[in-house]
Motif scaffolding. Structure first.
Motif, PDB file in Angstrom:
ATOM      1  N   SER A 275      -1.364   6.284  34.848  1.00  0.00           N
ATOM      2  CA  SER A 275      -1.815   5.259  33.911  1.00  0.00           C
ATOM      3  C   SER A 275      -1.983   3.941  34.640  1.00  0.00           C
ATOM      4  CB  SER A 275      -0.808   5.085  32.765  1.00  0.00           C
ATOM      5  OG  SER A 275      -0.587   6.312  32.094  1.00  0.00           O
ATOM      6  N   ALA A 276      -3.107   3.246  34.374  1.00  0.00           N
ATOM      7  CA  ALA A 276      -3.377   1.938  34.970  1.00  0.00           C
ATOM      8  C   ALA A 276      -3.115   0.853  33.931  1.00  0.00           C
ATOM      9  CB  ALA A 276      -4.816   1.869  35.457  1.00  0.00           C
ATOM     10  N   PHE A 277      -2.542  -0.259  34.416  1.00  0.00           N
ATOM     11  CA  PHE A 277      -2.232  -1.379  33.533  1.00  0.00           C
ATOM     12  C   PHE A 277      -2.762  -2.666  34.157  1.00  0.00           C
ATOM     13  CE2 PHE A 277       0.844   1.826  32.484  1.00  0.00           C
ATOM     14  CZ  PHE A 277       1.050   1.692  31.127  1.00  0.00           C
ATOM     15  N   ALA A 278      -3.258  -3.560  33.312  1.00  0.00           N
ATOM     16  CA  ALA A 278      -3.594  -4.917  33.712  1.00  0.00           C
ATOM     17  C   ALA A 278      -2.531  -5.821  33.112  1.00  0.00           C
ATOM     18  CB  ALA A 278      -4.979  -5.301  33.209  1.00  0.00           C
ATOM     19  N   GLY A 279      -1.579  -6.212  33.932  1.00  0.00           N
ATOM     20  CA  GLY A 279      -0.412  -6.889  33.386  1.00  0.00           C
ATOM     21  C   GLY A 279       0.372  -5.897  32.551  1.00  0.00           C
ATOM     22  N   ASN A 280       0.537  -6.192  31.258  1.00  0.00           N
ATOM     23  CA  ASN A 280       1.214  -5.278  30.352  1.00  0.00           C
ATOM     24  C   ASN A 280       0.242  -4.506  29.470  1.00  0.00           C
ATOM     25  OD1 ASN A 280       3.830  -6.050  31.197  1.00  0.00           O
ATOM     26  ND2 ASN A 280       3.758  -7.847  29.866  1.00  0.00           N
ATOM     27  N   ARG A 281      -1.059  -4.696  29.689  1.00  0.00           N
ATOM     28  CA  ARG A 281      -2.062  -4.052  28.842  1.00  0.00           C
ATOM     29  C   ARG A 281      -2.551  -2.750  29.479  1.00  0.00           C
ATOM     30  NH1 ARG A 281      -6.527  -8.482  28.200  1.00  0.00           N
ATOM     31  NH2 ARG A 281      -6.048  -8.614  30.435  1.00  0.00           N
ATOM     32  N   PRO A 282      -2.565  -1.653  28.718  1.00  0.00           N
ATOM     33  CA  PRO A 282      -3.113  -0.392  29.250  1.00  0.00           C
ATOM     34  C   PRO A 282      -4.588  -0.557  29.617  1.00  0.00           C
ATOM     35  CG  PRO A 282      -1.888  -0.017  27.225  1.00  0.00           C
ATOM     36  CD  PRO A 282      -2.037  -1.499  27.356  1.00  0.00           C
ATOM     37  N   HIS A 283      -4.975   0.039  30.767  1.00  0.00           N
ATOM     38  CA  HIS A 283      -6.342  -0.098  31.226  1.00  0.00           C
ATOM     39  C   HIS A 283      -7.049   1.249  31.384  1.00  0.00           C
ATOM     40  CE1 HIS A 283      -9.669  -2.291  33.020  1.00  0.00           C
ATOM     41  NE2 HIS A 283      -9.665  -1.468  34.040  1.00  0.00           N
TER      42      HIS A 283
END
Length: 290
Positions: A275-283
């Motif tokens: 899983s990829a995240f931008a900060g705490n947001r799922p990407h």
């Protein structure tokens, strides 16, 4: 004129107490059991508040307890315990509501045993490896209760005892060559690094399961690399990845470069959810099988 003041010091007594009898259950019969430790801990933090050992009649008493919720548990090496009233391992009691908590009885039974031997690919014994046991808490196996860790000795033999009845998973925790931060994935019985393929061992009260032997071989490790497409650069925390096993257990977390590129080294064979995240947001996420 001299004035003499006398101070009377009184011992603070809360007055609340917990008492009961501990029994040994054998088939359909039971008898009082001496030498069992009964401990009361704070329900909100685990702080030990009082402890006692049962006498020849199996009786115990925990006096002068503070008015707070308690977890009371009985224990003796080689046995597993259940509260008679709740059929659980612990009793939850509240001395603030009742100052005389008598009849807090427990039953002990002989625990089950799982034992075996750990060797390398050439049949040599492996000592100082940790065998970790978890009990499945529900029929579908989604939730597990940690139970105990036992080491292997100089013969490669391990022996876990005092096990409560139930289904168990068994895994070997293998130390890394460069320290604890660089350790191989656990090896699950009957010989896989994939937790979704782990076998189950059914243990009954007093049963000894022998011959659960495992050969611990060097495992092939893989490197996974790629790029997070359109990774948002304005995010102060940057982009990072979270790698879980197919069973949902967290394996590792890694950061991505500013251009979104990443390298995940030392992954054993198996299926992973990346899983990829931008900060705490799922990407985004994908499933990878190595």
């Amino acid at each position: 004129m001299r004035v003499v003041v006398f101070l009377a010091l009184a011992t603070l007594s809360y007055g609340a107490s917990v008492s009961g009898t501990v029994y040994l259950r054998q088939d359909r019969e039971r008898r009082p059991l001496a030498g069992v430790r009964v401990a009361a801990r704070a329900a909100d933090g685990g702080e030990l508040l009082a402890a006692a050992t049962t006498d020849a009649q199996g009786r115990y008493r925990l006096p002068d307890l503070a008015p707070r919720r308690l977890l009371v548990r009985a224990s003796k090496p080689g046995y597993f315990a259940q509260a008679v009233a709740a059929r659980e391992e612990s009793l939850v009691l509240d001395p603030a509501a009742d100052e005389d908590l008598s009849g807090a009885d427990f039953e002990l039974q002989r625990g089950g045993v799982i034992t075996g031997r750990l060797t390398d690919a050439w049949g040599e014994p492996l000592d100082k490896l940790t065998v970790a046991l978890s009990r499945l808490a529900d029929p579908d196996g989604r939730h597990r209760d940690y139970f105990s860790d036992v080491p292997s000795d100089d013969r490669g033999v391990y022996r876990a005892y005092g096990l409560a009845p139930g289904r168990y998973t068994l895994r070997i925790l293998r130390p890394g060559r460069e320290g604890i931060e660089d350790h191989p994935a656990p090896l699950y019985y009957p010989g896989t690094t994939d937790p979704t393929r782990a076998g189950h061992l059914e243990v009954a009260a007093g049963q000894e399961i022998r011959g659960i032997d495992l050969v611990v071989r060097p495992e092939p490790l893989f490197q996974l690399s790629g790029r997070i497409v359109e990774a948002p650069r304005e995010e102060p925390a940057g982009a990072h990845l979270q790698v879980q096993s197919a069973a949902g257990e967290l394996y590792t977390v890694a950061s991505a470069n500013p251009d979104g590129r990443f390298v995940l080294p030392r992954l054993p064979a198996g299926s992973y959810i990346v899983s990829a995240f931008a900060g705490n947001r799922p990407h985004g996420r994908l499933v990878v099988t190595l």
